[in-house]
Design a protein around this motif. Structure first.
Motif, PDB file in Angstrom:
ATOM      1  N   ALA A   1       0.832  -1.210   0.000  1.00 23.58           N
ATOM      2  CA  ALA A   1       0.000   0.000   0.000  1.00 23.58           C
ATOM      3  C   ALA A   1       0.864   1.255   0.000  1.00 23.58           C
ATOM      4  CB  ALA A   1      -0.933  -0.014   1.211  1.00 23.58           C
ATOM      5  N   ILE A   2       1.923   1.246   0.786  1.00 19.61           N
ATOM      6  CA  ILE A   2       2.830   2.402   0.814  1.00 19.61           C
ATOM      7  C   ILE A   2       3.504   2.574  -0.543  1.00 19.61           C
ATOM      8  CG2 ILE A   2       4.965   3.298   1.825  1.00 19.61           C
ATOM      9  CD1 ILE A   2       4.105   1.917   4.451  1.00 19.61           C
ATOM     10  N   GLY A   3       3.956   1.463  -1.129  1.00 18.52           N
ATOM     11  CA  GLY A   3       4.593   1.543  -2.441  1.00 18.52           C
ATOM     12  C   GLY A   3       3.658   2.073  -3.510  1.00 18.52           C
ATOM     13  N   LEU A   4       2.415   1.604  -3.504  1.00 17.49           N
ATOM     14  CA  LEU A   4       1.438   2.094  -4.479  1.00 17.49           C
ATOM     15  C   LEU A   4       1.182   3.588  -4.298  1.00 17.49           C
ATOM     16  CD1 LEU A   4      -1.162  -0.831  -4.459  1.00 17.49           C
ATOM     17  CD2 LEU A   4       0.219  -0.088  -6.411  1.00 17.49           C
ATOM     18  N   ALA A   5       1.041   4.012  -3.051  1.00 18.53           N
ATOM     19  CA  ALA A   5       0.793   5.429  -2.797  1.00 18.53           C
ATOM     20  C   ALA A   5       1.956   6.287  -3.286  1.00 18.53           C
ATOM     21  CB  ALA A   5       0.552   5.653  -1.305  1.00 18.53           C
ATOM     22  N   LEU A   6       3.178   5.848  -3.008  1.00 17.85           N
ATOM     23  CA  LEU A   6       4.350   6.626  -3.410  1.00 17.85           C
ATOM     24  C   LEU A   6       4.525   6.674  -4.922  1.00 17.85           C
ATOM     25  CD1 LEU A   6       6.939   5.476  -0.716  1.00 17.85           C
ATOM     26  CD2 LEU A   6       5.692   7.642  -0.813  1.00 17.85           C
ATOM     27  N   SER A   7       3.947   5.707  -5.637  1.00 24.93           N
ATOM     28  CA  SER A   7       4.082   5.685  -7.094  1.00 24.93           C
ATOM     29  C   SER A   7       3.150   6.679  -7.779  1.00 24.93           C
ATOM     30  CB  SER A   7       3.783   4.279  -7.625  1.00 24.93           C
ATOM     31  OG  SER A   7       2.384   3.990  -7.574  1.00 24.93           O
ATOM     32  N   HIS A   8       2.202   7.235  -7.044  1.00 24.83           N
ATOM     33  CA  HIS A   8       1.155   8.066  -7.640  1.00 24.83           C
ATOM     34  C   HIS A   8       1.404   9.543  -7.361  1.00 24.83           C
ATOM     35  CE1 HIS A   8      -2.967   9.323  -8.736  1.00 24.83           C
ATOM     36  NE2 HIS A   8      -3.002   8.190  -9.409  1.00 24.83           N
ATOM     37  N   ARG A   9       0.924  10.393  -8.251  1.00 30.64           N
ATOM     38  CA  ARG A   9       1.136  11.831  -8.057  1.00 30.64           C
ATOM     39  C   ARG A   9       0.340  12.372  -6.871  1.00 30.64           C
ATOM     40  NH1 ARG A   9      -2.620  15.112 -11.425  1.00 30.64           N
ATOM     41  NH2 ARG A   9      -4.197  13.733 -12.317  1.00 30.64           N
TER      42      ARG A   9
ATOM     43  N   THR B   1       3.553   0.183 -16.141  1.00 28.68           N
ATOM     44  CA  THR B   1       2.607  -0.366 -15.175  1.00 28.68           C
ATOM     45  C   THR B   1       2.954  -1.811 -14.840  1.00 28.68           C
ATOM     46  OG1 THR B   1       0.862   1.075 -16.036  1.00 28.68           O
ATOM     47  CG2 THR B   1       0.173  -0.818 -14.726  1.00 28.68           C
ATOM     48  N   VAL B   2       3.306  -2.585 -15.868  1.00 29.56           N
ATOM     49  CA  VAL B   2       3.711  -3.976 -15.649  1.00 29.56           C
ATOM     50  C   VAL B   2       4.955  -4.028 -14.765  1.00 29.56           C
ATOM     51  CG1 VAL B   2       4.572  -6.072 -16.773  1.00 29.56           C
ATOM     52  CG2 VAL B   2       2.678  -4.779 -17.803  1.00 29.56           C
ATOM     53  N   HIS B   3       5.939  -3.199 -15.078  1.00 24.84           N
ATOM     54  CA  HIS B   3       7.170  -3.184 -14.289  1.00 24.84           C
ATOM     55  C   HIS B   3       6.898  -2.799 -12.833  1.00 24.84           C
ATOM     56  CE1 HIS B   3       9.924  -4.034 -17.516  1.00 24.84           C
ATOM     57  NE2 HIS B   3       9.501  -3.014 -18.237  1.00 24.84           N
ATOM     58  N   LEU B   4       6.043  -1.821 -12.623  1.00 21.49           N
ATOM     59  CA  LEU B   4       5.710  -1.437 -11.249  1.00 21.49           C
ATOM     60  C   LEU B   4       5.015  -2.586 -10.530  1.00 21.49           C
ATOM     61  CD1 LEU B   4       5.514   0.699  -9.007  1.00 21.49           C
ATOM     62  CD2 LEU B   4       3.294   1.368  -9.978  1.00 21.49           C
ATOM     63  N   GLY B   5       4.119  -3.270 -11.231  1.00 22.50           N
ATOM     64  CA  GLY B   5       3.437  -4.409 -10.624  1.00 22.50           C
ATOM     65  C   GLY B   5       4.412  -5.481 -10.174  1.00 22.50           C
ATOM     66  N   VAL B   6       5.402  -5.781 -11.013  1.00 21.09           N
ATOM     67  CA  VAL B   6       6.420  -6.779 -10.650  1.00 21.09           C
ATOM     68  C   VAL B   6       7.250  -6.278  -9.472  1.00 21.09           C
ATOM     69  CG1 VAL B   6       8.475  -8.004 -11.452  1.00 21.09           C
ATOM     70  CG2 VAL B   6       6.503  -7.737 -12.977  1.00 21.09           C
TER      71      VAL B   6
ATOM     72  N   ALA C   1      16.214  -4.142 -10.164  1.00 17.84           N
ATOM     73  CA  ALA C   1      16.864  -3.115 -10.983  1.00 17.84           C
ATOM     74  C   ALA C   1      16.173  -2.976 -12.337  1.00 17.84           C
ATOM     75  CB  ALA C   1      18.340  -3.464 -11.174  1.00 17.84           C
ATOM     76  N   ARG C   2      15.862  -4.109 -12.966  1.00 20.08           N
ATOM     77  CA  ARG C   2      15.200  -4.080 -14.279  1.00 20.08           C
ATOM     78  C   ARG C   2      13.801  -3.468 -14.176  1.00 20.08           C
ATOM     79  NH1 ARG C   2      13.849  -2.767 -18.457  1.00 20.08           N
ATOM     80  NH2 ARG C   2      12.878  -4.036 -20.071  1.00 20.08           N
ATOM     81  N   ALA C   3      13.046  -3.887 -13.152  1.00 25.46           N
ATOM     82  CA  ALA C   3      11.689  -3.365 -12.991  1.00 25.46           C
ATOM     83  C   ALA C   3      11.709  -1.869 -12.675  1.00 25.46           C
ATOM     84  CB  ALA C   3      10.961  -4.136 -11.893  1.00 25.46           C
ATOM     85  N   TRP C   4      12.674  -1.442 -11.875  1.00 26.46           N
ATOM     86  CA  TRP C   4      12.766  -0.016 -11.548  1.00 26.46           C
ATOM     87  C   TRP C   4      13.070   0.805 -12.795  1.00 26.46           C
ATOM     88  CZ3 TRP C   4      11.396   3.388  -8.085  1.00 26.46           C
ATOM     89  CH2 TRP C   4      12.012   4.647  -8.068  1.00 26.46           C
ATOM     90  N   ARG C   5      14.022   0.332 -13.620  1.00 25.88           N
ATOM     91  CA  ARG C   5      14.327   1.053 -14.859  1.00 25.88           C
ATOM     92  C   ARG C   5      13.127   1.056 -15.797  1.00 25.88           C
ATOM     93  NH1 ARG C   5      19.099  -1.964 -14.602  1.00 25.88           N
ATOM     94  NH2 ARG C   5      18.416  -3.235 -16.371  1.00 25.88           N
ATOM     95  N   GLY C   6      12.426  -0.073 -15.848  1.00 23.71           N
ATOM     96  CA  GLY C   6      11.238  -0.135 -16.692  1.00 23.71           C
ATOM     97  C   GLY C   6      10.148   0.814 -16.227  1.00 23.71           C
ATOM     98  N   TRP C   7       9.972   0.895 -14.911  1.00 20.46           N
ATOM     99  CA  TRP C   7       8.976   1.812 -14.351  1.00 20.46           C
ATOM    100  C   TRP C   7       9.335   3.261 -14.664  1.00 20.46           C
ATOM    101  CZ3 TRP C   7       4.644   3.600 -12.656  1.00 20.46           C
ATOM    102  CH2 TRP C   7       4.578   4.645 -11.739  1.00 20.46           C
ATOM    103  N   ARG C   8      10.597   3.573 -14.660  1.00 17.83           N
ATOM    104  CA  ARG C   8      11.033   4.942 -14.891  1.00 17.83           C
ATOM    105  C   ARG C   8      11.055   5.326 -16.369  1.00 17.83           C
ATOM    106  NH1 ARG C   8      11.188   8.411 -10.808  1.00 17.83           N
ATOM    107  NH2 ARG C   8      13.010   9.472 -11.687  1.00 17.83           N
ATOM    108  N   ASN C   9      11.281   4.358 -17.266  1.00 18.10           N
ATOM    109  CA  ASN C   9      11.596   4.708 -18.649  1.00 18.10           C
ATOM    110  C   ASN C   9      10.658   4.159 -19.713  1.00 18.10           C
ATOM    111  OD1 ASN C   9      13.984   6.048 -17.773  1.00 18.10           O
ATOM    112  ND2 ASN C   9      15.047   4.087 -17.663  1.00 18.10           N
ATOM    113  N   SER C  10       9.798   3.204 -19.384  1.00 18.29           N
ATOM    114  CA  SER C  10       8.952   2.594 -20.411  1.00 18.29           C
ATOM    115  C   SER C  10       7.712   3.440 -20.682  1.00 18.29           C
ATOM    116  CB  SER C  10       8.529   1.190 -19.976  1.00 18.29           C
ATOM    117  OG  SER C  10       9.640   0.344 -19.835  1.00 18.29           O
ATOM    118  N   ASP C  11       6.929   3.001 -21.680  1.00 19.90           N
ATOM    119  CA  ASP C  11       5.666   3.680 -21.939  1.00 19.90           C
ATOM    120  C   ASP C  11       4.669   3.344 -20.840  1.00 19.90           C
ATOM    121  OD1 ASP C  11       4.142   1.341 -22.412  1.00 19.90           O
ATOM    122  OD2 ASP C  11       4.672   1.313 -24.520  1.00 19.90           O
TER     123      ASP C  11
END
Length: 442
Positions: A240-248, A376-381, A361-371
């Motif tokens: 829940a904390i991670g999801l909240a921090l991911s949102h504006r 969204t998939v990377h953040l979920g992982v 590391a891969r999921a974090w880069r994907g969350w930061r740089n993908s479409d």
């Protein structure tokens, strides 16, 4: 993020562009069987024998998926991709598991666990790395896992609610279960999927997908709460904390989360369940028992530091160090580091840590740089693995048929062909060997 060849860069333009590429049309039968396998994950409890060999519904579904993958690779003249940043750690993990079979006191039992917890889930993950060519396919894999978890979660919740209504269950005791052997198993399987669905609910562009994901999050949270797994509660809070921090609107969501948590603590059965865990003089406090178990496990590991106890060997190896009059007997030490150390030795600990590190590391880069779709998939992982690690502080988040397959299935999504995890050379080779098709895959 790894750079892609220009011919492959189109896969980052979203589902519409994905569907227009040759890679988006591959492995249709494989994907169908892979999703079906994900739905059937909790059915690993249904077992029988083929001659002298034990097997399960889940194992047969995995084998069918792999067979379809091989046949479609041959038919479409596609050379499967196997090299990602997690390949070498995975190979080391397989080697550690193989060594542990020989170290184990029961080689036959250990060989069965090696097949179920190492070979089959890693092989299934390899299939998904190649077959998940679009973000929508990644979503389908998550949907398959979610459907199976809903069946298991609701069935278990119904048993618990019935026991509460008939005053047949005291919440400080072990909850009643169905399908699984322990209620903790429900939370161990569900929370990573709630994490993935939460990412879809907050960030996926499509309204229908967000609505369905939100419905699953609601059902999943209720099922986790009714599992009365305090490790599950901890993992759910981290997610829940991670999801909240991911949102504006992070501060608004964090505030809402605090209010929701406070509201749940008003519920008598939940409050009482949690109070036992913060009262170290309570005889039902499991952390006290866990600490004694961890001490005994560390004593055992001081005598077996390199190879541990071997697969399925913990119960035997811990006996000289564990109070013989203690009513509880454990097959694992209930801590993610100690679990892998006792089962797979130091090599297994290092390999699994490398797998987690590469995936984070891969999921974090994907969350930061993908479409928007793939991020969204990377953040979920990313959040699903966070749930695994947090719950693993006090439990066993990997060594079960369902949990090991769920782990590698989710991990594979962030390294999937469509997610851009390949080097440019691999991407170019994959594009050149693709075969034309007139029908777009999902």
């Amino acid at each position: 993020m790894d750079r892609l060849a220009p011919t492959r860069a189109r896969t980052f333009a979203g589902p519409a562009a994905d569907a227009s590429t040759a890679t988006g049309r591959r492995y249709r039968a494989t994907m169908f069987l892979a999703v079906a396998t994900c739905v059937l994950v909790p059915a690993y409890t249904i077992r029988w024998h083929l001659g002298p060999l034990p097997t399960t519904i889940l194992e047969n579904a995995i084998l069918l998926t792999f067979a379809a993958f091989v046949l479609e690779s041959i038919r479409e003249s596609v050379r499967p991709i196997w090299h990602t940043r997690v390949t070498l750690p995975a190979l080391a993990f397989l080697i550690a598991g193989a060594i542990s079979v020989f170290v184990a006191p029961d080689h036959r039992a250990a060989a069965g666990l090696y097949r179920a917890y190492f070979v089959e889930p890693i092989g299934f993950g390899l299939v998904l790395v190649n077959a998940v060519t679009t973000p929508r396919r990644a979503l389908l894999i998550a949907v398959g896992l979610a459907l199976g978890s809903v069946v298991a979660g609701l069935a278990n919740s119904a048993v618990v609610v019935n026991a509460l209504l008939h005053h047949a269950y005291d919440v400080v005791q072990t909850p009643p279960v169905v399908i699984y052997n322990t209620a903790n198993a429900v939370a161990l399987y569900l929370v990573p999927l709630v994490a993935f669905a939460g990412a879809v609910m907050l960030h996926w562009p499509g309204r229908i997908e967000r609505t369905v994901a939100g419905a699953f999050v609601a059902v999943g949270v209720v099922c986790v709460l009714l599992s009365f797994s305090r490790g599950g509660y901890l993992a759910l809070a981290a997610v829940a904390i991670g999801l909240a921090l991911s949102h504006r609107f992070r501060w608004l969501l964090l505030g809402a989360g605090v209010v929701a948590a406070a509201g749940l603590l008003i519920v008598p059965v939940l409050r009482r369940r949690i109070e036992t865990e913060i009262n170290f003089s309570d005889p039902h406090n499991t952390l006290v028992g866990r600490s004694h178990l961890w001490d005994a496990a560390l004593q055992m590991l001081r005598d077996h530091p390199i190879f541990g106890a071997g697969l399925s060997g913990f119960a035997t190896a811990i006996a000289p160090y564990w109070n013989a009059t203690h009513p509880d007997r454990f097959t694992y030490p209930h801590n993610i580091v100690l679990n892998f150390w006792t089962e797979t030795g130091l090599l297994g600990v290092v390999a699994f840590a490398a797998i987690l590190g590469a995936t984070f590391a891969r999921a974090w880069r994907g969350w930061r740089n993908s479409d928007v779709y793939w991020r969204t998939v990377h953040l979920g992982v990313l959040l699903a693995l966070l749930a695994v690690v947090v719950h693993g502080l006090v439990d066993v988040p990997y060594f079960k048929n369902d949990l090991s397959l769920e782990f590698w299935a989710l991990l594979s999504l962030t390294f999937a062909v469509g997610a851009g995890s390949l080097s440019s050379a691999h991407a170019a080779a994959a594009t050149q060997t693709s075969s034309p098709s007139k029908t777009a895959a999902p």
